[in-house]
Structure formats: structure tokens, C-alpha cells
Design a protein around this motif. Sequence first.
Motif, PDB file in Angstrom:
ATOM      1  N   SER A 197       8.070  16.277  30.978  1.00 11.58           N
ATOM      2  CA  SER A 197       9.195  15.395  30.981  1.00 11.58           C
ATOM      3  C   SER A 197      10.286  15.977  29.865  1.00 11.58           C
ATOM      4  O   SER A 197      11.129  15.205  29.366  1.00 11.58           O
ATOM      5  CB  SER A 197       8.758  13.848  30.353  1.00 11.58           C
ATOM      6  OG  SER A 197       7.844  14.301  29.371  1.00 11.58           O
TER       7      SER A 197
ATOM      8  N   TYR B 266      10.785   0.796  32.859  1.00 14.27           N
ATOM      9  CA  TYR B 266      10.070   1.635  33.558  1.00 14.27           C
ATOM     10  C   TYR B 266      10.773   1.656  35.126  1.00 14.27           C
ATOM     11  O   TYR B 266      10.921   0.855  35.555  1.00 14.27           O
ATOM     12  CB  TYR B 266       8.507   1.165  33.505  1.00 14.27           C
ATOM     13  CG  TYR B 266       7.875   1.818  31.992  1.00 14.27           C
ATOM     14  CD1 TYR B 266       7.392   3.040  32.055  1.00 14.27           C
ATOM     15  CD2 TYR B 266       8.046   0.970  31.070  1.00 14.27           C
ATOM     16  CE1 TYR B 266       6.882   3.328  30.896  1.00 14.27           C
ATOM     17  CE2 TYR B 266       7.480   1.546  29.787  1.00 14.27           C
ATOM     18  CZ  TYR B 266       6.894   2.600  29.861  1.00 14.27           C
ATOM     19  OH  TYR B 266       6.206   2.892  28.607  1.00 14.27           O
TER      20      TYR B 266
ATOM     21  N   GLN C  25      18.036  15.540  36.080  1.00 12.41           N
ATOM     22  CA  GLN C  25      17.856  14.519  35.447  1.00 12.41           C
ATOM     23  C   GLN C  25      18.976  14.352  34.511  1.00 12.41           C
ATOM     24  O   GLN C  25      19.699  13.295  34.427  1.00 12.41           O
ATOM     25  CB  GLN C  25      16.648  14.683  34.592  1.00 12.41           C
ATOM     26  CG  GLN C  25      16.523  13.189  33.529  1.00 12.41           C
ATOM     27  CD  GLN C  25      15.044  13.318  32.738  1.00 12.41           C
ATOM     28  OE1 GLN C  25      14.155  14.051  32.742  1.00 12.41           O
ATOM     29  NE2 GLN C  25      14.927  12.237  31.904  1.00 12.41           N
TER      30      GLN C  25
ATOM     31  N   PHE D 107       8.208   5.733  35.120  1.00 10.62           N
ATOM     32  CA  PHE D 107       8.801   6.816  34.309  1.00 10.62           C
ATOM     33  C   PHE D 107       9.849   5.759  33.566  1.00 10.62           C
ATOM     34  O   PHE D 107      10.435   4.827  34.017  1.00 10.62           O
ATOM     35  CB  PHE D 107       9.860   7.585  35.205  1.00 10.62           C
ATOM     36  CG  PHE D 107      10.657   8.433  34.335  1.00 10.62           C
ATOM     37  CD1 PHE D 107      10.472   9.590  33.745  1.00 10.62           C
ATOM     38  CD2 PHE D 107      11.988   8.054  34.494  1.00 10.62           C
ATOM     39  CE1 PHE D 107      11.283  10.420  33.063  1.00 10.62           C
ATOM     40  CE2 PHE D 107      12.974   8.503  33.795  1.00 10.62           C
ATOM     41  CZ  PHE D 107      12.615   9.866  33.062  1.00 10.62           C
TER      42      PHE D 107
ATOM     43  N   ASN E 268       9.495   6.582  41.309  1.00 12.65           N
ATOM     44  CA  ASN E 268       9.483   8.036  41.001  1.00 12.65           C
ATOM     45  C   ASN E 268       8.538   8.720  42.026  1.00 12.65           C
ATOM     46  O   ASN E 268       7.575   8.098  42.671  1.00 12.65           O
ATOM     47  CB  ASN E 268       8.773   8.319  39.452  1.00 12.65           C
ATOM     48  CG  ASN E 268       7.748   7.528  39.085  1.00 12.65           C
ATOM     49  OD1 ASN E 268       7.581   6.551  39.842  1.00 12.65           O
ATOM     50  ND2 ASN E 268       6.846   8.355  38.537  1.00 12.65           N
ATOM     51  N   ASP E 269       8.539   9.954  42.222  1.00 10.97           N
ATOM     52  CA  ASP E 269       9.522  10.867  41.707  1.00 10.97           C
ATOM     53  C   ASP E 269      10.636  11.047  42.469  1.00 10.97           C
ATOM     54  O   ASP E 269      11.801  10.938  42.144  1.00 10.97           O
ATOM     55  CB  ASP E 269       8.988  12.421  41.686  1.00 10.97           C
ATOM     56  CG  ASP E 269       7.979  12.497  40.643  1.00 10.97           C
ATOM     57  OD1 ASP E 269       8.072  11.907  39.370  1.00 10.97           O
ATOM     58  OD2 ASP E 269       7.126  13.547  40.379  1.00 10.97           O
TER      59      ASP E 269
ATOM     60  N   ASP F 150       7.861   9.660  29.928  1.00  9.34           N
ATOM     61  CA  ASP F 150       7.260   8.780  30.889  1.00  9.34           C
ATOM     62  C   ASP F 150       5.581   8.881  30.521  1.00  9.34           C
ATOM     63  O   ASP F 150       5.293   9.448  29.847  1.00  9.34           O
ATOM     64  CB  ASP F 150       7.722   9.128  32.337  1.00  9.34           C
ATOM     65  CG  ASP F 150       7.084  10.425  32.727  1.00  9.34           C
ATOM     66  OD1 ASP F 150       6.395  10.917  31.953  1.00  9.34           O
ATOM     67  OD2 ASP F 150       7.302  10.929  33.705  1.00  9.34           O
TER      68      ASP F 150
ATOM     69  N   THR G  58      13.826  11.431  38.218  1.00 11.43           N
ATOM     70  CA  THR G  58      12.398  12.311  38.346  1.00 11.43           C
ATOM     71  C   THR G  58      12.603  13.197  39.455  1.00 11.43           C
ATOM     72  O   THR G  58      11.565  13.787  39.794  1.00 11.43           O
ATOM     73  CB  THR G  58      11.346  11.296  38.310  1.00 11.43           C
ATOM     74  OG1 THR G  58      11.810  10.158  39.281  1.00 11.43           O
ATOM     75  CG2 THR G  58      11.164  10.756  36.893  1.00 11.43           C
TER      76      THR G  58
END
Length: 631
Positions: A48, A371, A163, A364, A375-376, A42, A382
Motif C-alpha cells: 500500500s 473502508y 491510486q 481498503f 477492492n481491488d 489498508d 486499489t
Amino acid sequence: MSTSSLLAPVAPAASKPPACPSKKTTASCSRRTVSCRATTGDARGDDSLLWLPRRDVLTGLGGVAAGLAGFPGLASAADECQGEKINSKIVQCTDPNTGFPCPPPSKLKIVDFTPERSVTRCRRPVHKLVPEFQAKYQEAVRKMKDLPESNPLSFTAQAAIHQAYCDGHYRYDPTKVDAPFDVHFSWIFPPWHRMYIYFYERTLGQLISDDTFALPYWNWDSPAGMVIPPLFATARVNNSGRSKINPLYDQYRNQSHLGKLVDLDVLNTPQGTPLIPFNANAKQQDQKYMAAVNKNLCTVYQQQVRVGGPDPRSFLGEKLCSEVKNDRNSQGTLESMAHTAMHVWVGRATPTPPATCSAGNGGFLGHDGTYHCENDMGYLGTAGRDPLFYSHHANVDRLWNIWSTNLDGGNGFKDKDWLNASFVFYDNYEDPQLVRIKVSDVLDTTRLGYTYEDAKSKKQPWMSPTLTPLVPHGKGSSPPRPSPPAKPPVYPLTLEKNKVVEVPAVALPAKPTEAGKLRVLVIQGIQYDPCKLNKFDVAINVPASKGLQVGPQCTEYAGTFAVVPSSKEGGGTLQCKIVLCIDDVLTDIKADNDSTINLVIVPRTDAAINLNLAPTIQYQTISSDAASVSA
């Protein structure tokens, strides 16, 4: 500090950290394989890294696998949805977007979980922590964040677990993008997350050399805890006269919600509704504030007692099925209600059109190639990056514990497919080892060495909220029938936000007389885009004109469908169902002995949700083994 040969090398600073190492490995398996596909990171580039071993084997009993190992391994379990027999599954870890190689195969021996000898940890609410424990909590998380990313017990790696297993990286068949595995949407949700935060908690204690350290929980089901905890809310903290970075802070939160009373039914509240400042000393005279608190308490009461509580499948989730195109997986109310609402509440709001989400505004980049700006916490890929996530899930775990012990839920299921489902997690940050842990190992928290401050309390603030009918019911009242009579919807049906759907004259089986037999509302064939916010509410015997007023504070309320956004490689939709206990609702609206009821479905979000099948009401029997459903 020692490290294991399992650990992945840290990528060079110029490289994007991978979601999965890139070198592909294969091994024989029975009929299916599972693949972990990568994200490309991201806009942040700070944490990440999604580190995974290159291959792991999943073994199961007759049926389909019910789980994949936590981090890194896979799980064993089965589900006889089609009688398929699978003896092994292989995860292939690939990342076509980077040149970062897979780490070598693990040579570590997997050991079986050993129950802890005694209860040494008592989890307490965040808002009750004394300053000494607050500092200890911050120190532990700071040290976890300071571990090298390559350490499987670093904060980065812990976030990567969620994730990987909650955002579509694993799949039952790597050739099909519509066959992801996820630890949500089934009975795997509660035990997997209990295991996950158990090892997280243990690591925090090890980092500060305190085996009594207990992960505090965010007590959002109590009026005193209905706010994002101040401990997490500031970027810096004062420690002995010195300003330090707060390791519990996450800039990727909805900043407008800091200091405000949480909304456990957040996707129901109309846009533009003024937020209510949190007030721990609010008085009964503040009617608006107390009504909002009562609505929150009603949400928890509905999920724990009224529409979820009577039946383990309604509360914990349905048995996991892994068939491609399967639409039988189902969330329990423990997942779909307050849990989902708090993910959305904490996560950022998406940009208002025509603005779009991009790297420039902190989005993200999911492995679906788009995208995501929720988040998060508001996005599954995330969520584990926010330290508040773990205290949030400690409270979800606590509510499961209350249901099991004080609300007579017991172990939930005696189905061996559930009890034998196993996952592999890392333990011991100094010398990482792999531990296999089964669902049967975690049904009693004392075997994990922890308890909750209120574990023995029979009283909870949400046990006696005020429910209010939207319309009169029973003798002397006009039946809330559609006028003019509504025609049954034609399926498939696309739900549109705030357009109430009437489903008239749904057949209602006779009130059961046998012990352990319930009536449940089943909505199967729910098709939705997992990348978007999705929610609809359900109510019984409410005219369409009142539909938008339906909420958990209403007597007619019968449940909800709601999901936290996630990725889906290749786009497209997923399918599932919901199963809701309605006997208490029918009693409260004096419809116990009716032959039909009228259903209203109230879409709450912009995303199009398709209903492919008509709702039905069925008998569900809670047997000594597992629940069974019949028409």
C-alpha cells in the motif's frame, strides 16, 4: 541495479506505508495549488505504499490544467472554461497520518519522449497466449513485484500511480475537499491510461531483457475471451513440475465470478440472477448462453458505434474543466460502459447488510476515512494492485485504437489543449529517468512501438449484434406514450433504484442536414457520491412499464451513466454530465422527424443520484477543430 536519489526510503516494517510522504513543501503558483492527500493504507499492509516526490510543477497554456503527471510529475494543458490563465501549478505532497518524510526534491532532468523507431511489440489476447509466453508474462510480473517498493518502477509504485491520480489525492485547491483532480471523467481518460500502461509494458520487457515483450490484452469483447482469464485465476501455477505462487493472481477478486461468462452490463442484471458458466464451445442451440453473449456484444457495439462512436466527445469524453463545483466534465462511452462493468465484475462484492466493510474482511481504508470492500479492481484506489487491471486496460486501449483507425475516429480532437497535455512518467527500472510525454505523442500506437494482433481487421464480433425493440415503432404501431400522460419531473430529482423516471415530451430539434452535425442527448448536473456504485440507463420512447427491461440489446437504448467507486476526502458529492449521440437510435425507432420524444431514466444502483437539470437534446457539430454544442 542502480537507483536514483529521487527514490523514497522504505518505511520501517512497523510503520504503515504512506499514501504520500508527509513533509509539506510549498512553491509559488498562479491562483491555485494542487495537493496530494494521503490514505492510511489498508488491512493488508503488503503493497500500500504510495510513493510520490515532494513537489512538482505543472505548466499550462491559457485556461485550466488538464492533467497531472503520471508518477510523479504533473502535466501541462489548458481549458478555457472561464478564460482563466494559469502558468504553473504546484503539488504539495503531505501525509498527516504518518511521520514518514517526503523524499528530497528531484534533481533528475526531465527528458521529452522520443518516438520508437519501429514496431517491435504485438499485443495479443490473453486467451491465445502459448505456454512459453504465459511463463514469460508471469516471470516479468514476478520480477516487477520483487523490486524494492522504493523503486518507482516496482509493482507497488505502478499501483500507486493509479491510486494517486484516480482516487482524489490530487486537487486543484488544497483548501477545498470538493475540487479533486482525476484522470477519469474527461477526454484525459484514454491518453493517460495509454501512457501509463505503455511504461508498465516497457518495464516488464526490460525486466526479462526482451524488447519484443508485449502486454497481452483481456479480450472480453470477443466470445472466446468473455471470462476472467484462467492465467490469472489460480493462486499457484505448475512450472516445470514445481508449484509456484502465481504473480498474476489477486485474492481480492469476486471469487464467484471465476469461470463464469462475464456480464458487460453487470449493474443492470438483477441481484440473484444465476451466473452462467463460461463455455468456449457453446452452440447456437444454447439460447440462454447465446443471448447473454449477444447482450455483451451489443454493449460494445453501443459504446463503439451507436451512442458513442459518431462523436469524439461522446466516445472519448468532454474537454476537461477544473472549476470547483464544475459539472461539465463528462465520461465518454469508452470509459462508462464495458470498461466500468469489467472493473465492477472483477472486484469484490460489498458485504450484504447488516454486515459492513472493515479491515477484518479485507476492506481498503480510503483517504475518505472509510473502508471499501469493492477492492481491488472494483475500487479506483486499489485497481492497479490487480495484475489483471493492466490487461483489462490494454483491451480498453485496443478499442480506442479500433475506433481511431477502423471506425474513422481519427485523432479524435485537433484542440491544442488536448494535444499539448503532457504527463511525466518514470522509465528504466535500473536507472530511473523522468520522461515527459504529450497526448499528441500517443495518438498513433506505432510511435510507441506496438500494435495489436487485429489492428488491421475490419471485422469484430460486436459489429453486427442483434438489437431488439421492446415495443413496436413507426406507422401502424401505437405510440409508446405514457398513459395517463406523465407530468414532467420536478428538479432537482433524486433517482431511486428500479424506480423508472419518465421525462415526457422532450423537444427534439429537426433532423440535421449539414454534414458533421449530430443530435445529442445531454444530461447535465448529475450529482452523485463517488464512494458508491452509481449507474442509470437511458432509453427513448419506452413506456415506464417496460423501463426495467431496458438494456444495450434494446433498439430504444440510448446510453448509460456509470462510475467505478473511489474516495472523496471529507465526503460529499461530485457533479458531471453525459453526452450521448442519439441519431442512430432515432432512426431505428422511426422517430427521426418527430418534434418531441419521451425519455425514460432507469436507476440501477442503491446510491442516490440527483439530477439537478432537465435533460435536453442539442445539436453538436463535429468540426475540424473540436465539437461544439448548441441548442
